[in-house]
Write a protein that holds these residues in place. Sequence first.
Motif, mmCIF file in Angstrom:
data_model
loop_
_atom_site.group_PDB
_atom_site.id
_atom_site.type_symbol
_atom_site.label_atom_id
_atom_site.label_comp_id
_atom_site.label_asym_id
_atom_site.label_seq_id
_atom_site.Cartn_x
_atom_site.Cartn_y
_atom_site.Cartn_z
ATOM 1 N N ASN A 206 0.783 -1.245 0.000
ATOM 2 C CA ASN A 206 0.000 0.000 0.000
ATOM 3 C C ASN A 206 0.811 1.288 0.000
ATOM 4 O O ASN A 206 0.248 2.375 0.012
ATOM 5 N N GLU A 219 -2.369 -4.616 -6.615
ATOM 6 C CA GLU A 219 -3.425 -4.224 -7.569
ATOM 7 C C GLU A 219 -4.485 -3.333 -6.941
ATOM 8 O O GLU A 219 -4.876 -2.314 -7.510
ATOM 9 N N SER A 220 -4.928 -3.672 -5.730
ATOM 10 C CA SER A 220 -6.001 -2.907 -5.096
ATOM 11 C C SER A 220 -5.559 -1.477 -4.762
ATOM 12 O O SER A 220 -6.377 -0.596 -4.521
ATOM 13 N N LYS A 227 -1.507 -10.339 -4.924
ATOM 14 C CA LYS A 227 -1.152 -10.600 -3.524
ATOM 15 C C LYS A 227 -0.025 -11.635 -3.424
ATOM 16 O O LYS A 227 0.909 -11.471 -2.637
#
Length: 243
Positions: A206, A219-220, A227
């Motif tokens: 992040n 990706e998120s 992941k």
Amino acid sequence: MKRLTVFIISLCFLSGCAFKSPPAPANGPRITFNHEEFDFGHVDEGIELEHVFTVTNTGTETLQIEKAHSTCGCTVPTLPKSKLEPGESTTITVKLDTAMKQDQVTKTVDVDSDDPDRPKVILSMYMDVANRHKALAERDKAKILSDAKCIGCHVSQGVGLFGEELYKADCGMCHGEDAQGKVGPCLIRDYNDPAVRKYIWEVTANGSKHRITMPGFIESAGGPLAKEQVDSIVDYLAKLSKK
Ligand code: HEC
Ligand code: HEC
């Protein structure tokens, strides 16, 4: 006292200071810049800077400049003329993208030539990047992960890879080949500690809360990694740290 004077005179004699002649004219090609360092001072994040260096051949023979290059594609030098006759000058224009940079940054351009005394001259540019445009920075946050000009080096080479190979393709340029630290900090830690492991995973996925230079890679978070790929990097760093 007399002995001291004699001593000083003979020192002068040995070092040639009493008979110093002007520097001999440079034989062969000689590369000379109008300056080799430039300070942009305070600049904003997310802009393009430009600086022009002038290079002159102050030697007696043709100077061949092989190339002017930088390791980061965010710093692009242009050299219009690579062969300079004695007395001739040209310019090296450096375009510099401050996207994602923060605080004190030094960027360099290496200039390789056939000057026998200085085959490589390193031009340095300094800047103090203020991240004033918060909104712009947020949008630009992952420029290295999305911009066509940047992904070639910062992301594309890691597509489909895991572990060591992925680390070397996506992280090594900033954290060092052996994770010993470079632009980003050293990542050799005690990965047996679950808190350390979790923290390293979290920042890799992040991004950093403090510096835009470290974007989120999962990706998120807008990054290129699944992941399982983030897991594989942390596993690799743990293995590396055990050595
Ligand atoms: C030719 C390959 C290449 C391209 C293209 C490239 N980079 Fe880099 N980048 C590197 C390397 C290698 C480093 C490691 C530090 C260094 O050597 O300057 C780096 C480091 C960085 C850093 C770390 C901080 C710094 O400035 O040293 C930032 C930020 C960065 N790049 C942003 C970008 C952006 C934005 C783009 C697109 C405009 C880009 N890079 C395009 C190779 C590249
Ligand atoms: C463009 C340069 C750049 C790239 C590429 C990069 N990082 Fe970073 N990274 C940084 C910087 C700068 C920091 C420091 C952030 C801070 O001070 O908050 C950092 C911080 C970190 C941290 C937190 C370390 C700490 O002590 O707080 C981790 C973990 C990390 N990066 C892992 C990675 C991994 C894994 C990759 C590859 C997927 C990667 N980074 C790619 C520049 C980069």
